[in-house]
Write an enzyme that holds these catalytic residues in place. Structure first.
Site: not given
Ligand SMILES: NC(=O)c1ccc[n+]([C@@H]2O[C@H](COP(=O)([O-])OP(=O)(O)OC[C@H]3O[C@@H](n4cnc5c(N)ncnc54)[C@H](O)[C@@H]3O)[C@@H](O)[C@H]2O)c1
Length: 257
Positions: A189, A154, A158, A192, A62-63, A39
């Protein structure tokens, strides 16, 4: 009781410091795996080490940077000799309609969501090919199938992650590597919070989600770890929608908000 025996398995989880990535790490650890949690949020990773124990290794990554993703794989191999599972989870969104979004925000979002997953797979799969085994799960989104007003960057990225997953399965099956995608609906999370905490916006979502609630991160993590388990040994190149039946009813009209 644990669902799986992942003792001795080594997993990479990106976005591990929060939300879905955290929940996937937690489930993997519960089932005996060792997790390299990657992360950008180094401070949170350090806190998690105390919470999750010695089998959780936080790696500042950093991904969107190829060198970081390569170093992450290298660290896993140097410390543990292999990578069995990889979960490409890290993501964020800068929204804006097609006419209004800045090119900078478009690039930020597509770079993180699509390029970040591509770089992860590139380095993870190179190692898995050497081992002739592995399983990768990419976290896409319901937005791969359903557009979101103001979310073109986005949703497009996706959708591309879903196809990248299928392409990965096609290219890597011959090396005994499976690649699948999870498409979550609304999940509670930090990503959202603005959707779930705004009363009228939340109501608009609930009108469309037949199960009338968002998922917990654990409800996304459990099907994710199923996909890397032996129980899913013939599942490859597929998309598992985990959305409380949301896709059957479509997206709320976010132009009203
Ligand atoms: N929460 C939702 O409703 C939802 C729905 C569909 C898809 N998603 C997807 O699920 C995944 C996780 O989302 P989440 O809801 O857990 O979000 P979140 O914000 O809780 O967690 C995301 C994490 O990614 C890390 N991050 C951001 N940029 C980064 C980078 N460049 N390199 C490394 N780490 C990085 C952040 O520091 C954070 O810890 C995402 O890809 C999101 O698009 C989420």
């Amino acid at each position: 009781m644990n669902a799986y025996t992942f003792d001795g398995k080594i997993a990479i989880v990106t976005g591990a410091a929060s939300g879905i990535g955290y929940a996937i790490s937690e489930q993997l650890l519960k089932n005996g795996a060792t997790v390299l949690g990657a992360d950008v949020n180094e401070e949170k990773l350090t806190q998690l080490k105390e919470e999750l124990g010695d089998s959780f290794i936080g790696v500042k990554t950093d991904v969107t940077k190829s060198a970081d993703q390569e170093a992450l794989v290298k660290q896993a191999v140097e410390q543990f000799g292999q990578i069995d599972f990889a979960f490409n989870v890290a993501g964020a969104n800068k929204s804006g309609t097609i006419t209004d979004i800045s090119e900078e925000d478009w690039r930020f979002t597509t770079d993180l969501i699509l390029h970040g997953v591509f770089l992860g797979m590139k380095h993870q799969a190179a190692q898995m090919k050497k081992q002739n085994q592995g399983a990768i799960v990419n976290i896409s989104s319901l937005n791969a199938h359903v557009p979101m007003y103001g979310g073109a960057a986005y949703a497009s990225a996706k959708s591309a992650v879903e196809m990248l997953t299928k392409n990965g399965a096609l290219e890597l099956a011959r090396y005994n590597i499976r690649v699948n995608a999870i498409l979550p609906g609304l999940v509670e999370t930090p990503l959202t919070t603005n959707f779930t905490e705004d009363k009228s916006l939340n109501e608009a979502f609930m009108e469309r989600i037949p199960m009338q609630r968002a998922a917990t991160p654990t409800e996304i993590a459990k099907p994710s770890i199923f996909l890397v388990s032996e129980d899913a040994s013939y599942i490859n190149g597929t998309s598992l929608v985990v959305d409380g039946a949301w896709e059957v009813s479509g997206y709320p009209d976010l132009s009203k908000f």
